[in-house]
Every structure is written in C-alpha cells, then in structure tokens.
Scaffold this motif. Structure first.
Motif, mmCIF file in Angstrom:
data_model
loop_
_atom_site.group_PDB
_atom_site.id
_atom_site.type_symbol
_atom_site.label_atom_id
_atom_site.label_comp_id
_atom_site.label_asym_id
_atom_site.label_seq_id
_atom_site.Cartn_x
_atom_site.Cartn_y
_atom_site.Cartn_z
ATOM 1 N N THR A 216 17.590 53.054 40.196
ATOM 2 C CA THR A 216 18.255 53.805 39.144
ATOM 3 C C THR A 216 18.631 52.858 38.013
ATOM 4 O OG1 THR A 216 20.258 55.074 38.567
ATOM 5 C CG2 THR A 216 20.429 53.542 40.411
ATOM 6 N N PRO A 217 18.614 53.316 36.777
ATOM 7 C CA PRO A 217 19.023 52.449 35.666
ATOM 8 C C PRO A 217 20.534 52.266 35.562
ATOM 9 C CG PRO A 217 18.449 54.615 34.839
ATOM 10 C CD PRO A 217 18.092 54.612 36.294
ATOM 11 N N LEU A 218 21.290 53.049 36.317
ATOM 12 C CA LEU A 218 22.746 52.922 36.291
ATOM 13 C C LEU A 218 23.164 51.826 37.265
ATOM 14 C CD1 LEU A 218 23.873 56.648 36.173
ATOM 15 C CD2 LEU A 218 23.556 55.061 34.283
ATOM 16 N N LYS A 219 23.709 50.740 36.743
ATOM 17 C CA LYS A 219 24.102 49.599 37.568
ATOM 18 C C LYS A 219 25.562 49.198 37.360
ATOM 19 C CE LYS A 219 19.960 48.998 39.275
ATOM 20 N NZ LYS A 219 19.673 49.300 40.698
ATOM 21 N N GLY A 220 26.125 49.513 36.216
ATOM 22 C CA GLY A 220 27.516 49.167 35.936
ATOM 23 C C GLY A 220 28.465 50.240 36.441
ATOM 24 N N ARG B 17 45.738 33.924 35.799
ATOM 25 C CA ARG B 17 44.401 33.703 36.359
ATOM 26 C C ARG B 17 44.027 34.976 37.097
ATOM 27 N NH1 ARG B 17 42.300 27.950 38.067
ATOM 28 N NH2 ARG B 17 41.860 28.114 35.821
ATOM 29 N N LEU B 18 43.179 35.785 36.463
ATOM 30 C CA LEU B 18 42.914 37.151 36.885
ATOM 31 C C LEU B 18 41.556 37.233 37.562
ATOM 32 C CD1 LEU B 18 44.117 38.710 33.524
ATOM 33 C CD2 LEU B 18 45.458 38.439 35.629
ATOM 34 N N VAL B 19 41.564 37.722 38.798
ATOM 35 C CA VAL B 19 40.349 37.811 39.607
ATOM 36 C C VAL B 19 39.818 39.237 39.558
ATOM 37 C CG1 VAL B 19 39.349 37.450 41.895
ATOM 38 C CG2 VAL B 19 41.261 36.011 41.129
ATOM 39 N N VAL B 20 38.547 39.400 39.178
ATOM 40 C CA VAL B 20 37.933 40.723 39.087
ATOM 41 C C VAL B 20 36.552 40.677 39.715
ATOM 42 C CG1 VAL B 20 39.211 41.233 36.968
ATOM 43 C CG2 VAL B 20 36.864 40.388 36.814
ATOM 44 N N ARG B 21 36.107 41.813 40.224
ATOM 45 C CA ARG B 21 34.793 41.945 40.861
ATOM 46 C C ARG B 21 33.868 42.699 39.916
ATOM 47 N NH1 ARG B 21 31.858 39.685 45.091
ATOM 48 N NH2 ARG B 21 30.654 41.247 46.218
ATOM 49 N N THR B 22 32.809 42.035 39.439
ATOM 50 C CA THR B 22 31.901 42.669 38.493
ATOM 51 C C THR B 22 30.894 43.559 39.213
ATOM 52 O OG1 THR B 22 30.303 40.851 38.535
ATOM 53 C CG2 THR B 22 32.146 40.679 36.980
ATOM 54 N N SER B 23 30.138 44.324 38.453
ATOM 55 C CA SER B 23 29.108 45.202 39.025
ATOM 56 C C SER B 23 27.732 44.779 38.528
ATOM 57 C CB SER B 23 29.417 46.665 38.703
ATOM 58 O OG SER B 23 29.599 46.873 37.306
ATOM 59 N N VAL B 24 27.346 45.174 37.333
ATOM 60 C CA VAL B 24 26.010 44.905 36.829
ATOM 61 C C VAL B 24 25.864 43.437 36.407
ATOM 62 C CG1 VAL B 24 26.625 45.625 34.470
ATOM 63 C CG2 VAL B 24 24.232 45.681 35.191
ATOM 64 N N ALA B 25 24.688 42.878 36.631
ATOM 65 C CA ALA B 25 24.364 41.520 36.196
ATOM 66 C C ALA B 25 23.972 41.516 34.724
ATOM 67 C CB ALA B 25 23.221 40.958 37.036
ATOM 68 N N GLY B 26 24.089 40.358 34.096
ATOM 69 C CA GLY B 26 23.649 40.250 32.713
ATOM 70 C C GLY B 26 24.018 38.928 32.096
ATOM 71 N N THR B 27 23.689 38.779 30.843
ATOM 72 C CA THR B 27 23.985 37.576 30.075
ATOM 73 C C THR B 27 25.078 37.876 29.051
ATOM 74 O OG1 THR B 27 22.287 38.097 28.423
ATOM 75 C CG2 THR B 27 21.598 36.786 30.330
ATOM 76 N N ASP B 28 25.496 36.831 28.343
ATOM 77 C CA ASP B 28 26.384 36.979 27.182
ATOM 78 C C ASP B 28 27.669 37.735 27.508
ATOM 79 O OD1 ASP B 28 24.485 35.643 25.691
ATOM 80 O OD2 ASP B 28 23.490 37.485 25.068
ATOM 81 N N LEU B 29 28.362 37.276 28.522
ATOM 82 C CA LEU B 29 29.618 37.896 28.960
ATOM 83 C C LEU B 29 30.632 37.954 27.825
ATOM 84 C CD1 LEU B 29 31.591 37.203 32.166
ATOM 85 C CD2 LEU B 29 32.702 36.711 29.996
ATOM 86 N N ARG B 30 31.360 39.070 27.773
ATOM 87 C CA ARG B 30 32.476 39.234 26.833
ATOM 88 C C ARG B 30 33.646 39.844 27.591
ATOM 89 N NH1 ARG B 30 30.380 42.100 21.362
ATOM 90 N NH2 ARG B 30 32.015 40.809 20.443
ATOM 91 N N ILE B 31 34.862 39.449 27.236
ATOM 92 C CA ILE B 31 36.051 40.076 27.796
ATOM 93 C C ILE B 31 36.754 40.872 26.707
ATOM 94 C CG2 ILE B 31 36.319 38.204 29.470
ATOM 95 C CD1 ILE B 31 38.847 37.347 27.843
ATOM 96 N N ARG B 32 37.519 41.875 27.127
ATOM 97 C CA ARG B 32 38.348 42.623 26.182
ATOM 98 C C ARG B 32 39.801 42.452 26.572
ATOM 99 N NH1 ARG B 32 37.478 49.038 25.026
ATOM 100 N NH2 ARG B 32 38.843 49.318 26.841
#
Length: 405
Positions: free
Chosen positions: A234-238, A57-72
């Motif tokens: 700014t357009p850079l969010k991620g 169970r891996l906890v991570v802090r995201t940056s940019v908002a969005g839809t259609d999440l994918r993991i690698r």
C-alpha cells in the motif's frame, strides 16, 4: 545491543550511526516531484506553566522512512513568544543516551535559534540524510527563557527526559536525570519518502492516545497499524496519532474538540491522505444532553471539511463500555444509534467496526474481557492489536482528488 536498537530493525549501533541521519545521495527523481509526509505526530494541548533554561530530550517512534527530516515546534497554547536556541535530533541507544554519531543540529531558516509567536508553530530546515522506518528518534530542544503556558502532549506513554541548562548537543545521558511522561513543544516530525507515499491520521480520544497500553513499548493501536502498513502493499506508510485523553467531538475540555483542532492536528500535516475518525464515547457518556443527532452532525462536519481538503475519511464505530462508571442505558442507546449511522450512512469512504471487534459476544454492551484493560472502556495491548488488525488496509486509500502544493 540494546532493546531499543533491536526494535529499530536489528541493526548494530555502528551500522545505525553510519546510515541514520547521515548525508544521502540525491535520488534520480527531481526533488520537486516528491513531497513531505508526516512520520510522527502528537496533539498539542495546554501543559501548565513553562520553565526557563530547560532542556527536553523527547523520544518518539516514527512510521514512514524517508530523507530530509523536519520537526515542527508548537507554541499553540502559549500567551507569549517562546525561543528555542538549540535543537538536535539523533537516535536512542538506551534511555537518554544516543547512538554515537547520530546527534545532529537542526536549524531554522539557516539559524540555530528560532522564536515561535504565541499561537503559532515553526518547521525546522530539512536535515540531509535518510531515516529508516520505525526509528526511535530523539529530539533535544532548549528553551532559555520560556514562561507562561507551555504547549505539549500530556499523556505520551513514553519516557522522555529533562534537564536544567542546555545539554542538547550531548549524546550521553549524564545530565538527563529527570524522567518525564509528556512531550513538550514538539508536535510533529516529517520526512520525504518515496514518491507516491502518503499517511493516515488517527483522530481520537484516550483509546487512540493509548491509555492502558504498555508504556515505552509502542502498543497503541495506531502503532500496531503503522507496523502493518510497513509490511503491506500500500502507498500509505505514515501514521500520525492525534488522540487526546478525554477528548470530545463537540466540546472543548480535555484538549480542543475534534472539530476545533481538525485543521491544526490533521489537515496541516504534509502527505495526509486519510483521516481515521474514532471519537464520540466522551461526548455521549458525559451526560451533557448530547444526542445522537448532535454527534452525527459533528461527524458530518469533520467528514465534509476533510473531503473538501481532498482527504479520504474512514469512520470507526464507538466501542462498548458497559461497566465504566458513566455507562447507563441512555448513553448506550445513543451509542447504538451513532454506530448505525457510521455503518450505513455513506458519509465515510470506508468504515472500521471497532465495536464489532472489541465487544463480547455474550454481552455486546461490554468489551470482551480478554481485550479489557481493566476499566471496561480502554483496551489492553491485545485489544489494541485487535483494533489495528481490523483495519482494512486497502480501503484506507480512496480515489478522492488530492490538493497539490
């Protein structure tokens, strides 16, 4: 309301469960005109022997908002295929417990199970729904028969959890009794944000990885940078943090060298517009005979490959480290020559002068005591924030032609 929920933006658990990772209406703009952008990442490395019938169970802090999440999921350092027979993602409520109603199953080409060949990675199918910026995302995966070398990221500075057996679908914390300080197999998360949005990748060593910042509070300098970008015009969010403790530009050792991992850890991520390169101290303090010209040649290779991929490249100066056990005048001379090159060569689209920000005005070869994490090399939380504050947000993006598709 828990500390984690408060950090997610002051939303209550009920509101979060209603809006996060739930089906969202399609935007008016055609999907084909928008692209995925990395919202979190961590450098893959060899993690020792894998364990069968193990859940993470891996906890991570995201940056940019969005839809259609994918993991690698990565098996980059495995010597045999690894199967994941269950994967879920939700929001953290407290420790290993999830926000009620947020835990949802991920699929891979429509299947619940996926086998990743040795040396490869795999993307999940997009998960419908919207993920807010700065979310405490939890990815739960189960490996039924993993063996051989495991892939992951050793120094997460984030408490995650492990359990025997498959407990990925469970929102509660009861089964998740083992605390771990590493991320296993998960090396990236992406979303589909507003059109025109891009990401920055911080390519670095232990300072970028966050050593000496406070665990579980997301106070690495790329974390502070991500929070600045969310508020800026700014357009850079991620932001993707591709730091590895002990990493070098030129030689493998603590992870593959920056040169050898550039394609996987940087250029493979979707939506990347800018590479912020902050490495070199481990090359020059190791007393292996690396010269300033050797390091400069390595920087030029990275900049050239990133430029050919259509990315902007920001060079960051190597910070002072007098007082660290490996410091000596010879290493300092190399550092000064390298920093002169970074500041004046024109090989980079912009320069961030971390050396100038962190150094003491009374002894420029040392880190300023108020920023010193205690070992005279790694900044503390205040130093990490000062580094992020020194980045010129409007010079992170440039007019370099971008690849599409």
């Amino acid at each position: 309301m828990t500390r984690r929920l408060a950090r997610a933006g002051g939303l209550t658990a009920a509101v979060l469960a209603a809006v996060v990772l739930q089906p969202a209406p399609a935007p008016a703009q055609a999907v084909g005109q928008r692209g995925d952008v990395v919202t979190w990442a961590a450098s893959a490395d060899r993690m020792g022997e894998a364990a069968a019938d193990r859940s993470y169970r891996l906890v991570v802090r995201t940056s940019v908002a969005g839809t259609d999440l994918r993991i690698r999921l990565s098996n980059a350092f495995g010597d045999r295929p690894v199967t994941f027979d269950s994967a879920y993602t939700g929001l953290q409520a407290e420790r290993a417990a999830l926000v009620r109603g947020s835990n949802r199953r991920l699929t891979f080409d429509g299947n619940r199970s996926v086998t990743v060949p040795a040396g490869k990675s795999v993307l999940s199918d997009p998960l419908p729904g919207r993920l807010p910026a700065g979310s405490d995302l939890v990815v739960s995966i189960h490996t039924p028969d993993a063996a051989g070398p495991a892939t992951g990221h050793g120094m997460a500075l984030q408490t995650s959890y492990a359990a025997k057996g498959d407990h990925t679908a469970q929102a509660g914390a009861e089964a998740w009794t083992d605390e771990i300080g590493s991320w296993f197999y998960l090396d990236a998360v992406s979303v589909r944000p507003q059109a025109g949005t891009g990401a920055v990748v911080a390519l670095g060593d232990s300072i970028t990885d966050g050593w000496q910042s406070t665990t579980d509070l997301d106070r690495r300098w790329p974390d502070y940078l991500a929070r600045r970008l969310q508020k800026a015009d700014t357009p850079l969010k991620g932001v993707a943090n591709e730091g590895i403790s002990g990493n070098k530009v030129l030689a493998d050792g603590a992870g593959q060298s920056a040169l050898n991992r550039l394609d996987r850890d940087v250029l493979s991520h979707p939506g990347v517009r800018t590479v912020l390169l902050f490495e070199g101290v481990n090359d020059l303090k190791a007393h292996t005979g690396v010269t300033a010209q050797d390091l400069i040649a390595g920087y030029r290779q990275i900049a050239d490959r990133a430029h050919k991929a259509g990315k902007c490249v920001v060079g960051a100066t190597v910070a002072s480290f007098k007082g660290w056990s490996e410091w000596d005048p010879a290493a300092e001379a190399v550092r000064q020559e390298v920093n002169t090159y970074i500041r004046t060569s024109g090989d980079f689209d912009a320069v961030t002068d971390f050396d100038r920000v962190l150094r003491s005005p009374y002894d420029p070869e040392r880190i300023l005591p108020v920023f010193d994490g205690g070992d005279h090399l790694h900044p503390n939380d205040k130093g990490m924030q000062a580094m992020a504050d020194a980045v010129d947000l409007h010079r992170l993006d440039c007019d370099r032609p971008r690849r599409t598709g």
